[in-house]
Structures are given as C-alpha cells and as structure tokens.
Design a protein around this motif. Structure first.
Motif, mmCIF file in Angstrom:
data_model
loop_
_atom_site.group_PDB
_atom_site.id
_atom_site.type_symbol
_atom_site.label_atom_id
_atom_site.label_comp_id
_atom_site.label_asym_id
_atom_site.label_seq_id
_atom_site.Cartn_x
_atom_site.Cartn_y
_atom_site.Cartn_z
ATOM 1 N N LEU A 135 -6.158 25.902 2.858
ATOM 2 C CA LEU A 135 -7.204 25.410 3.743
ATOM 3 C C LEU A 135 -6.682 24.509 4.848
ATOM 4 C CD1 LEU A 135 -10.221 25.162 4.394
ATOM 5 C CD2 LEU A 135 -10.360 23.306 2.733
ATOM 6 N N TYR A 136 -5.747 23.626 4.521
ATOM 7 C CA TYR A 136 -5.318 22.600 5.471
ATOM 8 C C TYR A 136 -3.949 22.845 6.098
ATOM 9 C CZ TYR A 136 -9.115 20.026 3.246
ATOM 10 O OH TYR A 136 -10.327 19.644 2.744
ATOM 11 N N THR A 137 -3.053 23.512 5.389
ATOM 12 C CA THR A 137 -1.669 23.650 5.862
ATOM 13 C C THR A 137 -1.397 25.040 6.428
ATOM 14 O OG1 THR A 137 -0.959 22.044 4.195
ATOM 15 C CG2 THR A 137 0.753 23.379 5.222
ATOM 16 N N PHE A 138 -1.631 26.079 5.633
ATOM 17 C CA PHE A 138 -1.342 27.435 6.089
ATOM 18 C C PHE A 138 -2.246 27.867 7.240
ATOM 19 C CE2 PHE A 138 0.325 28.609 1.594
ATOM 20 C CZ PHE A 138 1.515 27.972 1.888
ATOM 21 N N SER A 139 -3.410 27.234 7.380
ATOM 22 C CA SER A 139 -4.331 27.602 8.456
ATOM 23 C C SER A 139 -3.990 26.907 9.768
ATOM 24 C CB SER A 139 -5.771 27.255 8.053
ATOM 25 O OG SER A 139 -5.896 25.852 7.856
ATOM 26 N N ASP A 140 -3.057 25.954 9.743
ATOM 27 C CA ASP A 140 -2.678 25.236 10.953
ATOM 28 C C ASP A 140 -1.993 26.188 11.935
ATOM 29 O OD1 ASP A 140 -0.508 23.584 12.573
ATOM 30 O OD2 ASP A 140 -2.063 22.168 11.955
ATOM 31 N N PRO A 141 -2.427 26.227 13.199
ATOM 32 C CA PRO A 141 -1.845 27.166 14.179
ATOM 33 C C PRO A 141 -0.338 27.011 14.343
ATOM 34 C CG PRO A 141 -3.869 26.221 15.036
ATOM 35 C CD PRO A 141 -3.551 25.459 13.782
ATOM 36 N N LYS A 142 0.170 25.775 14.322
ATOM 37 C CA LYS A 142 1.606 25.570 14.479
ATOM 38 C C LYS A 142 2.381 26.119 13.284
ATOM 39 C CE LYS A 142 1.312 21.457 17.433
ATOM 40 N NZ LYS A 142 1.686 20.025 17.573
ATOM 41 N N VAL A 143 1.817 25.954 12.106
ATOM 42 C CA VAL A 143 2.472 26.496 10.908
ATOM 43 C C VAL A 143 2.486 28.017 10.956
ATOM 44 C CG1 VAL A 143 2.273 26.726 8.395
ATOM 45 C CG2 VAL A 143 1.930 24.502 9.472
ATOM 46 N N ARG A 144 1.357 28.606 11.326
ATOM 47 C CA ARG A 144 1.272 30.069 11.416
ATOM 48 C C ARG A 144 2.263 30.608 12.447
ATOM 49 N NH1 ARG A 144 -3.517 32.329 9.471
ATOM 50 N NH2 ARG A 144 -3.553 33.852 11.161
ATOM 51 N N ASP A 145 2.379 29.899 13.574
ATOM 52 C CA ASP A 145 3.307 30.344 14.615
ATOM 53 C C ASP A 145 4.755 30.218 14.157
ATOM 54 O OD1 ASP A 145 3.832 31.077 17.499
ATOM 55 O OD2 ASP A 145 4.839 29.132 17.416
ATOM 56 N N ALA A 146 5.071 29.125 13.469
ATOM 57 C CA ALA A 146 6.437 28.908 13.002
ATOM 58 C C ALA A 146 6.850 29.939 11.957
ATOM 59 C CB ALA A 146 6.575 27.503 12.420
ATOM 60 N N LEU A 147 5.888 30.410 11.190
ATOM 61 C CA LEU A 147 6.189 31.372 10.120
ATOM 62 C C LEU A 147 6.021 32.832 10.553
ATOM 63 C CD1 LEU A 147 4.479 29.593 7.084
ATOM 64 C CD2 LEU A 147 6.923 29.731 7.583
ATOM 65 N N SER A 148 5.681 33.041 11.814
ATOM 66 C CA SER A 148 5.429 34.412 12.280
ATOM 67 C C SER A 148 6.625 35.356 12.113
ATOM 68 C CB SER A 148 4.964 34.389 13.747
ATOM 69 O OG SER A 148 5.939 33.778 14.580
ATOM 70 N N PRO A 149 7.889 34.902 12.280
ATOM 71 C CA PRO A 149 9.003 35.834 12.082
ATOM 72 C C PRO A 149 9.491 35.902 10.631
ATOM 73 C CG PRO A 149 9.842 33.784 12.949
ATOM 74 C CD PRO A 149 8.357 33.601 12.809
ATOM 75 N N VAL A 150 8.811 35.196 9.737
ATOM 76 C CA VAL A 150 9.266 35.090 8.350
ATOM 77 C C VAL A 150 8.531 36.092 7.472
ATOM 78 C CG1 VAL A 150 9.489 33.524 6.379
ATOM 79 C CG2 VAL A 150 9.750 32.642 8.710
ATOM 80 N N VAL A 151 9.228 36.662 6.514
ATOM 81 C CA VAL A 151 8.596 37.531 5.521
ATOM 82 C C VAL A 151 7.903 36.635 4.498
ATOM 83 C CG1 VAL A 151 8.957 39.282 3.750
ATOM 84 C CG2 VAL A 151 10.336 39.321 5.850
ATOM 85 N N LEU A 152 6.595 36.750 4.410
ATOM 86 C CA LEU A 152 5.792 35.898 3.540
ATOM 87 C C LEU A 152 5.493 36.632 2.234
ATOM 88 C CD1 LEU A 152 3.293 34.566 6.225
ATOM 89 C CD2 LEU A 152 5.425 33.510 5.440
ATOM 90 N N VAL A 153 5.916 36.037 1.135
ATOM 91 C CA VAL A 153 5.777 36.659 -0.173
ATOM 92 C C VAL A 153 5.018 35.701 -1.083
ATOM 93 C CG1 VAL A 153 6.990 37.675 -2.136
ATOM 94 C CG2 VAL A 153 7.952 37.865 0.168
ATOM 95 N N GLN A 154 4.124 36.238 -1.893
ATOM 96 C CA GLN A 154 3.340 35.399 -2.800
ATOM 97 C C GLN A 154 3.381 35.951 -4.223
ATOM 98 O OE1 GLN A 154 -1.187 34.971 -2.731
ATOM 99 N NE2 GLN A 154 -0.536 33.024 -1.800
ATOM 100 N N ALA A 155 3.659 35.055 -5.158
ATOM 101 C CA ALA A 155 3.617 35.394 -6.579
ATOM 102 C C ALA A 155 2.353 34.769 -7.160
ATOM 103 C CB ALA A 155 4.862 34.875 -7.293
#
Length: 216
Positions: A135-155
């Motif tokens: 809700l507070y961290t992953f939804s932040d636009p700067k965080v989303r932009d910084a992680l855009s080239p990263v492969v996001l994996v969730q367990a």
C-alpha cells in the motif's frame, strides 16, 4: 459478574480486531481499536476503577492514530478499496510467482541470460506488514520507476506448504515480509536484504545502494 462478562466480551472483540488487522489497512485497524476502547468506557460509565487505565489506553491509541495519519498520509478512499480487494491484489507491482527453489533458480538463470537484476518478495495474505509494503511502498511512483528494469519475483507462502517452508529455510528466514536482491550473477546481495516493513524513501536508498547507481 456483570463486570466480568463485560471484560470477557471486550476481550473477544479485541481478538476479532487483531485477526482483522492481518488483512485490513493499518488506518482502519487503528480506528477499530479506538472504537473498541471508547465503547466499553461509555458502557462502564467511567467508574473510578477503570477511569485511569481506560484514559491512558485511549490516549495511547489516539497518538498511534495521529502518528499513522501524519506520517503515512493515506488516502482514505484508497484504504477502503484496498480493504475490499486486499486478497485479490496484494501489491501495486506485478510479480512473477514462484513456489519452489527450482522455480526460483530457473527465473534467476533467465535473468542472468538477459543481464537483469532480480527482486524476490516473500509475501503472505495474513502478513500485515506485507500489506503495508504493497500500500505505501510498492505503490510509490519513484519505487515503481526504480524497479522497472528489475525482474520482480514473489514467493507467496500463505499456505505454509512444505515447499514454502523449504524456500524460507534456504534463505534462513522465519517468515514474511522479506525482500531479497539478486545481481545478474545470480548471487544475492545479502547486505541489502529487507526484513519487515520499510517506508518508500528508505527502500529507495536500499535500491540505490544495491544497484550502485543514482536514481532519478
């Protein structure tokens, strides 16, 4: 006996609020705790036996509510929406799901071939801090932009299956939330592991240090 019944009744309601806190946004949970304190105090009529303890508890909860409101600055309509879809949309980011160490290794190998970083997020439906991260961290636009080239994996370890426990044990984790970063060489950057809730600005600092490049 009437007081005893009232105390046990409040205790049962407290258990209900505690259980709801696993899936509800923090602000709504705090409102429920405040309501749970105010209503019994009205019922007891502020008897001297309860006045001191009740007043202290009420003030402490109001301070917690104020801190959450002033530091997190949530959108109340967004909180209500999140409460309704929390189980269906656990994060603002789009993650690839992995259920075992073999699936994770395959994903790391594919990222290695593309020269990409990998972020592994350990999540569970009953994990309150996981909801806060979404809700507070992953939804932040700067965080989303910084992680855009990263492969996001969730367990997702909600069900606590044997494969879930094995994956947690592989990284010496007790449970979620935990976020791990892997370089293109498929090796984890242990120094930048995140365990527990972290605000967006602090999380951006971790990303900056792990990637060793400035973020806009």
């Amino acid at each position: 006996m009437n007081v005893t019944k009232a105390v046990f009744g409040v205790g049962l309601l407290a258990v209900a609020v505690w259980l709801l806190g696993r899936i509800m946004p923090p602000m709504i949970t705090q409102l429920l705790w405040v309501a749970l304190l105010i209503i019994p105090l009205m019922y007891l009529g502020w008897k001297r036996l309860w006045k001191g303890a009740g007043f202290v508890a009420l003030i402490s909860r109001l301070f917690c509510l104020w801190d959450l409101a002033t530091h997190q600055q949530p959108d109340y309509m967004q909180l209500l929406c999140v409460a309704a879809v929390a189980c269906e949309e656990p994060s603002a980011l789009l993650f690839q799901k992995v259920k075992s160490a073999d699936e994770l290794q395959q994903t790391l190998a594919e990222a290695h071939a593309q020269g990409q970083w990998v972020m592994l997020d350990f999540y569970a439906d009953w994990c309150t801090s996981c909801k806060e991260m979404a809700l507070y961290t992953f939804s932040d636009p700067k965080v989303r932009d910084a992680l855009s080239p990263v492969v996001l994996v969730q367990a997702d370890v909600t069900q606590n299956l044997q494969t879930d426990r094995a994956l947690l044990k592989q990284f010496n984790l007790i449970g979620p939330p935990a976020i791990l970063f892997f370089g293109p060489d498929q090796q984890e950057r242990n120094a930048y592991r995140v365990v527990g809730y972290m605000k967006a600005d602090s999380f951006l600092d971790i990303i900056r240090q792990a990637f060793q490049k400035p973020l806009s």
